[in-house]
Design a protein around this motif. Structure first.
Motif, PDB file in Angstrom:
ATOM      1  N   ILE A 107       0.939  -0.722   0.200  1.00 26.75           N
ATOM      2  CA  ILE A 107      -0.042  -0.548   0.467  1.00 26.75           C
ATOM      3  C   ILE A 107       0.463   1.762  -0.020  1.00 26.75           C
ATOM      4  N   VAL A 108       0.567   2.066  -0.751  1.00 22.50           N
ATOM      5  CA  VAL A 108       1.835   3.208  -1.222  1.00 22.50           C
ATOM      6  C   VAL A 108       0.592   4.498  -0.071  1.00 22.50           C
ATOM      7  N   PHE A 109       0.734   5.819  -0.012  1.00 22.26           N
ATOM      8  CA  PHE A 109       0.494   6.769  -0.709  1.00 22.26           C
ATOM      9  C   PHE A 109       0.970   7.641  -0.814  1.00 22.26           C
ATOM     10  N   ARG A 110       0.124   8.399  -1.729  1.00 22.46           N
ATOM     11  CA  ARG A 110       0.673   9.366  -2.651  1.00 22.46           C
ATOM     12  C   ARG A 110      -0.207  10.873  -1.732  1.00 22.46           C
ATOM     13  N   ASN A 111       1.410  12.018  -1.941  1.00 18.65           N
ATOM     14  CA  ASN A 111       1.050  13.355  -1.193  1.00 18.65           C
ATOM     15  C   ASN A 111       0.404  14.786  -1.784  1.00 18.65           C
ATOM     16  N   LYS A 112      -0.035  15.545  -1.942  1.00 19.02           N
ATOM     17  CA  LYS A 112       0.047  16.405  -2.865  1.00 19.02           C
ATOM     18  C   LYS A 112       0.943  16.419  -3.993  1.00 19.02           C
ATOM     19  N   SER A 113       2.090  16.638  -3.809  1.00 21.06           N
ATOM     20  CA  SER A 113       2.736  16.785  -4.358  1.00 21.06           C
ATOM     21  C   SER A 113       3.432  15.450  -5.866  1.00 21.06           C
TER      22      SER A 113
END
Length: 214
Positions: free
Chosen positions: A148-154
């Motif tokens: 599982i991966v979180f992507r930030n707003k960048s």
């Protein structure tokens, strides 16, 4: 297994140590080939040493001498912090899939976001993606052994963790590994996360690489 498909059993089939880039008192940076790319890992050196010169600089005290307890506490922190979220998530993913990975991903190894993104983009395939505004049904879409991966707003992959048997395994930076029953408890530490992604290994791509490398 069909004759035109090769199975990955060890990361040594798709990676190779190339060169030592940098050596410090407690860490070594190593260049590694990964499929057709080159990545870097940072590994803790054992036995872990107490860097007295550095501590004296940090404390601005040239006479500072640590107690045995202080020395052991710092060594313990360094051991705990050697592996980051990216390395831990990959280690657990490959172990679940019975792929020997300890030579690259273990409790002594940390990798940068850039290296992690190279590995995921070239070795994995995205199976699902959700907006973090709708967290209710995440678990319904999860299979055991999901990366599982979180992507930030960048659009950076700013956190990675692993899911198996109803448990999320997440290592936040230099902190100890923690187990969570709800993903929302991990979100609290990564507020700048609009997107969560699920990944599994791209078996066809890896198999093609193995066949071409024969």
């Amino acid at each position: 297994m069909s004759q035109d498909k090769m199975e990955l059993q060890s990361l040594s089939q798709i990676s190779e140590f190339v060169d030592t880039l940098n050596v410090k008192p407690n860490h070594v940076r190593i260049s590694v080939t990964w499929l057709s790319d080159t990545i870097e890992i940072r590994s803790l050196i054992h036995p872990v040493k107490y860097n007295l010169e550095l501590m004296r600089k940090l404390k601005k005290d040239s006479t500072f001498t640590p107690t045995i307890e202080e020395e052991e506490r710092l060594k313990s922190i360094m051991k705990t912090g050697a592996q980051n979220c990216y390395s831990n998530a990959l280690q657990r993913y490959f172990k679940f899939n019975k792929i020997e990975a300890e030579m690259l991903f273990n409790e002594d190894v940390g990798i940068t976001r850039k290296t992690f993104e190279t590995i995921v983009n070239n070795t994995f395939i995205k199976t699902n993606q959700f907006s973090t505004k709708n967290k209710k049904h995440f678990k319904d879409q999860l299979d055991d052994g999901t990366l599982i991966v979180f992507r930030n707003k960048s659009n950076w992959m700013n956190h990675a963790f692993y899911y198996e048997n109803g448990v999320f395994y997440s290592k936040n930076g230099a902190s100890m590994l923690k187990e969570y029953s709800k993903m929302k408890d991990i979100f609290k530490k990564y507020w700048d996360t609009p997107i969560v992604e699920f990944y599994e290994m791209n078996e066809n791509k890896v198999s093609n690489f193995l066949i071409e490398s024969k």
